[in-house]
Enzyme design. Structure first.
Site, PDB file in Angstrom:
ATOM      1  CB  SER A  46       8.870 -35.723  -0.390  1.00 44.94           C
ATOM      2  OG  SER A  46       7.939 -36.715  -0.053  1.00 44.94           O
TER       3      SER A  46
ATOM      4  CE  LYS B 220       4.296 -40.315   4.805  1.00 44.72           C
ATOM      5  NZ  LYS B 220       4.799 -39.219   3.945  1.00 44.72           N
TER       6      LYS B 220
ATOM      7  NE  ARG C 236       7.848 -40.098   5.814  1.00 44.23           N
ATOM      8  CZ  ARG C 236       7.917 -38.852   6.304  1.00 44.23           C
ATOM      9  NH1 ARG C 236       7.664 -38.628   7.589  1.00 44.23           N
ATOM     10  NH2 ARG C 236       8.215 -37.832   5.515  1.00 44.23           N
ATOM     11  CB  SER C 237      11.055 -42.715   0.754  1.00 46.23           C
ATOM     12  OG  SER C 237      11.465 -41.533   1.385  1.00 46.23           O
TER      13      SER C 237
ATOM     14  CD  GLU D 123       4.160 -42.726  -2.676  1.00 48.24           C
ATOM     15  OE1 GLU D 123       3.097 -43.323  -2.425  1.00 48.24           O
ATOM     16  OE2 GLU D 123       4.951 -42.357  -1.805  1.00 48.24           O
TER      17      GLU D 123
ATOM     18  CD  GLU E 283       7.880 -44.842  -1.130  1.00 45.15           C
ATOM     19  OE1 GLU E 283       6.788 -45.079  -1.674  1.00 45.15           O
ATOM     20  OE2 GLU E 283       8.055 -43.907  -0.325  1.00 45.15           O
TER      21      GLU E 283
ATOM     22  CB  SER F 292       1.957 -43.697   5.037  1.00 44.04           C
ATOM     23  OG  SER F 292       3.082 -43.488   4.205  1.00 44.04           O
TER      24      SER F 292
END
Length: 434
Positions: free
Chosen positions: A40, A343, A372-373, A167, A210, A370
């Site tokens: 996303s 990120k 990432r997926s 999430e 994830e 963070s």
């Protein structure tokens, strides 16, 4: 010490898609970095260069980005003879060579791969751990271990269920150490597995991108109920708070929001930003929800501003801010949120990531580092979160090796720091050492 050789290649991320890996050599040895990729993605992110050759990897190959590193970036950096400790100088040179606003010439994935490898080499050159080198680059005299935000229920674009919100996370803020936080997270995860299995059957415990569970539920409240139940069963209701990443840009439709966006389109069920805000407020009232990320679309500034002013919780900007100093400055001026999701691949270099973090922190915001997926076994962000003292990291559930790689690295760092280790705990939103 300057760079002797740089070599990039295509490797595979945790979703089986190609990504960029960079090997950088100095007289101290080989330093390797791999670049993650999101599902996303915010429309304002730096450009991730894909080949778009449909005959190969469904168009997702990264051979162009790899070639930019091997044929253009590598010779330029080697000829300049810049020491690897000069992170900003090297990053700036790559940005100047690219020349575009969003790194569309080389690709953020090409530039970032080199930038991360340079940072690792710089730490080795100084003879210090990576987290200490990052702390030095950021001007932090101390380091802090973060609270992990475990994404244990997956929905949105990360899962094949009907759940709209992406999430649902548990944060063990009541732990005394990172090691204890990991234990609490793992125990709740296993309890959650049993709770889901009992209620929805064994196939409901399949995991998403994830590592979180993706039971086929539609109501977001139901996910919070499952979490509450698992936390109570594990005996940690006094030690855990809940975070959410709604990723609302994924279901924004003509000024409204569709909480059933994975079903056939039906505008009659869309809700207004105010109705969505009221839903969030009910979550905060009825569950220990203390952090909500991307509650509204990346351009719905009015809704962000109104919501942040009306709640006392952490409101995290991800698609809104995309780790971009210009977007962060606007969000600060508008008081649109109060925490930055950091990120590294959204902005595309270590230097700019550090700038984004410092800009957010200097304005009183929290910062959450963070993954990432689409991840790799690279653990750079584990050292990053410790060095930047942000106090919070999300890098998936305690499941799937590309997620555990980061958590395990933080465990090692905590062990290495020994009595000097400081865990952010309940101060995760603002863990600065005075």
């Amino acid at each position: 010490m300057s760079i002797l050789k740089i070599h990039a290649r295509e490797i595979f991320d945790s979703r089986g898609n190609p990504t960029v890996e960079v090997d950088l050599y100095t007289s101290k040895g080989l330093f390797r970095a791999a670049v993650p990729s999101g599902a996303s993605t915010g429309i304002y992110e730096a450009l991730e260069l894909r080949d778009n050759d449909k005959t190969r990897f469904m168009g997702k190959g990264v051979s162009k980005a790899v070639a930019h590193v091997n044929k253009t970036i590598a010779p330029a950096l080697i000829s300049k003879n810049i020491s690897v400790v000069e992170q900003e100088k090297i990053d700036r040179l790559m940005l100047e060579m690219d020349g575009s606003e969003n790194k569309s010439k080389f690709g953020a994935n090409a530039i970032l791969g080199v930038s991360l490898a340079v940072c690792k080499a710089g730490a080795a050159e100084k003879g210090v751990p990576l987290y200490r080198h990052i702390a030095d680059l950021a001007g932090n005299p101390e380091v802090i271990l973060p609270v992990p935000a475990f994404n244990v229920i997956n929905g949105g674009s990360h899962a094949g269920n009907k759940l709209a919100m992406q999430e649902f996370m548990i944060l063990p803020v009541g732990a005394e150490s990172f090691k204890e936080a990991m234990r609490i997270g793992a125990e709740v995860y296993h309890n959650l597995k049993n709770v889901i299995k009992e209620k929805y059957g064994k196939d409901a415990t399949n995991v998403g991108d994830e590592g979180g569970f993706a039971p086929n539920i539609l109501e977001n409240k139901e996910a919070l109920e499952l979490l509450k139940n698992a936390i109570n069963k594990a005996g940690y209701s006094d030690k855990i708070v809940i975070g959410m990443d709604v990723a609302a840009s994924e279901f924004y439709r003509d000024g409204k929001y569709d909480l059933d966006f994975k079903s056939p389109d039906d505008p009659s069920r869309y809700i207004t930003p105010d109705q969505l805000a009221d839903l969030y407020k009910s979550f905060v009232k009825n569950y220990p929800v203390v952090s909500i990320e991307d509650p509204f679309d990346q351009d719905d500034w009015a809704a962000w501003k109104k919501f942040t002013a009306s709640v006392g919780i952490q409101v995290v900007g991800d698609d809104l801010t995309v780790t971009n100093p210009k977007r962060i400055a606007k969000a600060v001026d508008d008081k649109a949120c109060n925490c930055l999701l950091l990120k590294v691949n959204q902005i595309g270099s270590v230097t700019e990531s550090l700038q984004a973090c410092k800009l957010a922190q200097s304005n009183g915001w929290g910062v959450m580092v963070s993954h990432r997926s689409g991840e790799t076994e690279d653990t750079f962000i584990a050292d990053l979160v410790v060095g930047l003292c942000t106090g919070q990291i999300k890098t998936g559930a305690p499941c799937r090796s590309e997620r555990l790689a980061k958590y395990n690295q933080i465990l090692r760092i905590e062990e290495e720091l020994g009595s000097k280790a400081r865990f952010a705990g309940r101060n995760f939103r603002n863990p600065r050492i005075n």
